[in-house]
Design an enzyme around this catalytic site. Structure first.
Site, PDB file in Angstrom:
ATOM      1  CG  ASN A 212      -0.846   9.185  -4.805  1.00 46.61           C
ATOM      2  OD1 ASN A 212      -1.547   8.347  -4.639  1.00 46.61           O
ATOM      3  ND2 ASN A 212      -1.260  10.634  -4.789  1.00 46.61           N
ATOM      4  CG  ASP A 281       3.113  16.635   0.315  1.00 51.43           C
ATOM      5  OD1 ASP A 281       3.819  15.932   0.724  1.00 51.43           O
ATOM      6  OD2 ASP A 281       1.999  17.183   0.677  1.00 51.43           O
ATOM      7  CE  LYS A 291       2.401  12.353 -26.357  1.00 50.90           C
ATOM      8  NZ  LYS A 291       2.365  11.356 -27.229  1.00 50.90           N
ATOM      9  N   PRO A 307      -1.504  23.321  -1.852  1.00 49.25           N
ATOM     10  CG  PRO A 307      -3.810  23.481  -2.350  1.00 49.25           C
ATOM     11  CD  PRO A 307      -2.555  23.344  -2.898  1.00 49.25           C
ATOM     12  CG  ASP A 308      -1.769  20.675   5.137  1.00 42.81           C
ATOM     13  OD1 ASP A 308      -0.993  20.782   5.971  1.00 42.81           O
ATOM     14  OD2 ASP A 308      -2.712  19.928   4.764  1.00 42.81           O
ATOM     15  CG  PHE A 326      -5.222   7.839   7.125  1.00 44.38           C
ATOM     16  CD1 PHE A 326      -6.332   8.524   7.195  1.00 44.38           C
ATOM     17  CD2 PHE A 326      -4.842   6.613   7.061  1.00 44.38           C
ATOM     18  CE1 PHE A 326      -7.479   7.752   7.639  1.00 44.38           C
ATOM     19  CE2 PHE A 326      -6.164   5.582   7.396  1.00 44.38           C
ATOM     20  CZ  PHE A 326      -7.284   6.376   7.604  1.00 44.38           C
ATOM     21  CE  LYS A 340       3.600  13.605   7.618  1.00 43.03           C
ATOM     22  NZ  LYS A 340       3.453  12.417   6.622  1.00 43.03           N
ATOM     23  CE  LYS A 344      -0.746  17.397   7.583  1.00 44.16           C
ATOM     24  NZ  LYS A 344      -0.883  17.977   6.393  1.00 44.16           N
TER      25      LYS A 344
END
Ligand code: PMT
Length: 403
Positions: A212, A281, A291, A307-308, A326, A340, A344
Site C-alpha cells: 500500500n 487485510d 517468480k 490477522p487483525d 487509526f 472500528k 477493536k
C-alpha cells in the site's frame, strides 16, 4: 519536536575532533528549530573549524577563549551558564570528556560547564581505541552517573582509518536525544509506547508483493513526539520511506502476520499501544516459491484474510493500558471510524481522510478527527502530521493520567 527547542538557550560546545565541522550542521538545525545558540569552541576546535562559520549560522559571537573582552558581558561565562537551557557538547573529545568528569576549568567551555545547572548532553567523537580505553569508559560512566546524557558514537570507518565505534553520530540523532531534555514537562517520561508504522507487504512470489502507499511519515511523527516527551518507544515497522528516529527501538517486519506476532509479543509490557501502520487485510493464499512467468492468460490470485493486529492486541490488553488506532477512510469518516473504535475496543481512534491530495498516504498534512470511547468527536483543522501526533499524544497523556 520544534516545541521543545523554540526560544531555548543552548550552548553548543565544539571540541577539537576532526568532526568539528559537523557541528555547523547541528548549529544550523538548532537555529531552524527556533533555538538561540551560543557557540563555544575550544582552542583545538578553532584549529579545525572557523568561529566565523558558527557566528554566521547562529547570529551570535562564538566564544573562543577563556575570557572574552569585557565589552561582551553577555558571553560572561556565569551569565551564560545561568541562562542556558541545555549544554550540547558535540563533538566531544576524550580530552574534554575527561576534563568534565574531573571538574577541570581551564578554558571558557569547561568553566561554564562547571557553573551551569542545565542538562548536559555529550556526543563523543574519537578514535576507537581512545573510546574503548578504560579511562574514557570510566569518565563517561562518571558523567552518566551525574545525570549527563550521551548519544553515540556511531561505528564505521573513522578519519584515522580505523573501523569501529567513534564516529560522531548523525546531527538528527543528537537533536532527538536533546529534545526530551528541553521539554518543560516530559509528560510521557518513563512510559513504554509500542507502535506500528508504515505499510505491510504481502508476497505474491519472491519478486512481487501486494502493498500500500503508506510512507511511514505518520508513524515517524508519533515516535518523534513520544521520544520528545520522554517516552521509551518501540516501533514495529512495516515498509517506510520516512526514516525512523534513532532513539526508538525499531523492529522491522514485512507481512501482517509478522507484525501481528511481534505486536502481541510486546503488547503486554507497554503502557500505550498505537497502531498507525497500514496493514493489509488480505494476503495471497499460496505465494509462489519461484517468480511467476507470464502465460499470456489472466492470472487469478486467491486472497485470504490477514490477522487483525490491533484486534489481537486488544484481546490481550492489560488494565491501565491505552490503545489507539487509526481509521483510513475515503467516505463516512466519523461513522466508519466509530465502528472500528467499538469493534477493536480502542480508547482512541484517529479518523483520517485518505483520498485528498493533502491528507493520508505520503502527505505531510492530514485531515483528521480524534474519537474517544465516550463518543466525543474532536474534529481537527488541517494539521501537519507532527501536529496531529502532538494532539494524539496529548489525549493519550490525559487517559494515562486518569487511569
Ligand atoms: O504512513 P503515511 O504515509 O504517513 O500514512 C499514514 C496512514 C494514512 C497510513 C495512517 O494515518 C493511517 O491511517 N493508518 C491506518 C491505516 C489502516 O490500515 O487503517 P484501517 O482503517 O484499514 O485500519 C484500522 C486500524 O486497524 C489501524 O490502526 C490499523 O493499523 C489497524 N489494523 C488494520 C488491519 C489489520 N489487519 N490489522 C490492524 O492492526
Amino acid at each position: 519536536m520544534k516545541k521543545n527547542f523554540s526560544n531555548k538557550e543552548i550552548v553548543l560546545g565544539v571540541t577539537g575532533s576532526i568532526a568539528a565541522y559537523k557541528a555547523c550542521e547541528l548549529a544550523s538545525r538548532l537555529v531552524e528549530l527556533g533555538a538561540k545558540v551560543t557557540p563555544a569552541l575550544t582552542k583545538s576546535a578553532t584549529e579545525l573549524v572557523g568561529a566565523a562559520s558558527f557566528e554566521g549560522i547562529t547570529g551570535r559571537r562564538a566564544v573562543t577563549a577563556m575570557f572574552e573582552p569585557l565589552q561582551n558581558p553577555e558571553v560572561e561565562h556565569i551569565a551564560v551558564a545561568q541562562r542556558a537551557d541545555l549544554f550540547l557538547i558535540a563533538p566531544a573529545t576524550a580530552n574534554f570528556i575527561a576534563k568534565a568528569a574531573h571538574g577541570l576549568a581551564d578554558d571558557w567551555l569547561s568553566t561554564t560547564l562547571l557553573a551551569t545547572k542545565a542538562p548536559v548532553l555529550f556526543a563523543p567523537a574519537m578514535n576507537t581505541n581512545m573510546y574503548e580505553h578504560p579511562a574514557t569508559r570510566e569518565n563517561i560512566l562518571t558523567l552518566k552517573i551525574r545525570g549527563c546524557t550521551f548519544v553515540g558514537p556511531d561505528a564505521g570507518r573513522l578519519a584515522c582509518g580505523t573501523v569501529g565505534p567513534g564516529r560522531l553520530i548523525d546531527p538528527m540523532a543528537i537533536l532527538e536525544a536533546s529534545a526530551p531534555l528541553l521539554r518543560n514537562q516530559p509528560d510521557l517520561k518513563g512510559k513504554r509506547i509500542v507502535m506500528t508504522s508504515g505499510g505491510t507487504q504481502e508476497p505474491v512470489d519472491p519478486v512481487r508483493y501486494i502493498g500500500n502507499r503508506s510512507s511511514g511519515k505518520m508513524g515517524r511523527a508519533i515516535a518523534m513526539e513520544a521520544l520528545a516527551r520522554g517516552a521509551n518507544v518501540t516501533v514495529i515497522a512495516g515498509h517506510s520511506e520516512a526514516p525512523l528516529p534513532y532513539g526508538a527501538l525499531v523492529i522491522p517486519v514485512s507481512t501482517a502476520s509478522e507484525m501481528a506476532e511481534t505486536a502481541v509479543g510486546l503488547a503486554q509490557e507497554c503502557d500505550v499501544f498505537i497502531a498507525a501502520a497500514a496493514v493489509a487485510d488480505y494476503r495471497v493464499d499460496a505465494p509462489a516459491d519461484t517468480k511467476r512467468k507470464k502465460t499470456g492468460k489472466s492470472l487469478t490470485l486467491t486472497l485470504v484474510e490477514n490477522p487483525d493486529v490491533l484486534g489481537l492486541v486488544g484481546a490481550v490488553r492489560q488494565g491501565g493500558q491505552v490503545l489507539a488506532g487509526f481509521a483510513a477512510e475515503t467516505d463516512d469518516l466519523i461513522k466508519n471510524a466509530k465502528a472500528k473504535l467499538e469493534k477493536k475496543k480502542l480508547d482512541l481512534i484517529v479518523a483520517n481522510e485518505v483520498h485528498s491530495p493533502e491528507s493520508g498516504f505520503g502527505t505531510d498534512t492530514t485531515n483528521a478527527a480524534i474519537l474517544d470511547r465516550s463518543g466525543h468527536v474532536d474534529k481537527l483543522p488541517l494539521l501537519s502530521k507532527d501536529e496531529l501526533a502532538e494532539r494524539l499524544l496529548d489525549r493519550v497523556v490525559g487517559l494515562l493520567n486518569r487511569s
